[in-house]
Write an enzyme that holds these catalytic residues in place. Sequence first.
Site, PDB file in Angstrom:
ATOM      1  N   SER A   1       0.856  -1.188   0.000  1.00 40.84           N
ATOM      2  CA  SER A   1       0.000   0.000   0.000  1.00 40.84           C
ATOM      3  C   SER A   1       0.890   1.234   0.000  1.00 40.84           C
ATOM      4  CB  SER A   1      -0.894   0.008   1.243  1.00 40.84           C
ATOM      5  OG  SER A   1      -0.096   0.157   2.407  1.00 40.84           O
ATOM      6  N   ASP A  35      -1.602  -2.134  -3.649  1.00 40.03           N
ATOM      7  CA  ASP A  35      -2.930  -2.060  -3.064  1.00 40.03           C
ATOM      8  C   ASP A  35      -3.762  -1.121  -3.929  1.00 40.03           C
ATOM      9  OD1 ASP A  35      -5.004  -2.403  -1.291  1.00 40.03           O
ATOM     10  OD2 ASP A  35      -4.033  -1.406   0.393  1.00 40.03           O
ATOM     11  N   HIS A  36      -5.082  -1.084  -3.714  1.00 35.94           N
ATOM     12  CA  HIS A  36      -5.928  -0.172  -4.469  1.00 35.94           C
ATOM     13  C   HIS A  36      -5.417   1.253  -4.294  1.00 35.94           C
ATOM     14  CE1 HIS A  36      -8.018  -2.496  -1.312  1.00 35.94           C
ATOM     15  NE2 HIS A  36      -7.898  -1.386  -0.634  1.00 35.94           N
TER      16      HIS A  36
END
Length: 110
Positions: free
Chosen positions: A50, A97-98
């Site tokens: 992330s 990660d998104h």
Amino acid sequence: ITGDLAWNLLKYCKAKGFALPAFNCTGSSTCNAVLEAAAKIGMPAYIQFSEGGSAFFAGKAVDNKNKEASILGAVAGAHYVRTVAPAYGIPVLVHSDHCAKKLLPWFDGM
């Protein structure tokens, strides 16, 4: 693993009706824990980075005003995993990660 091999693994999981969970990693120790656990049960590992976890991977002393720490940490984490993963003898996927729109500078920087 990358490309068609990664895609085929995901299609296999879908066909067999199970998920392959991704684990956010924030340093080499969390990467090692995921790799060790996956190898112990004979499953592929899915490691993700992330924006915040990547900054942590780079270290608190690195400025993150323009996402420098996040970019460096994500790249370093991916290189680390690609380097040590073969020692565990399992397929390993790495991804980000998104990414919210405000984090696009991080994503583009990778």
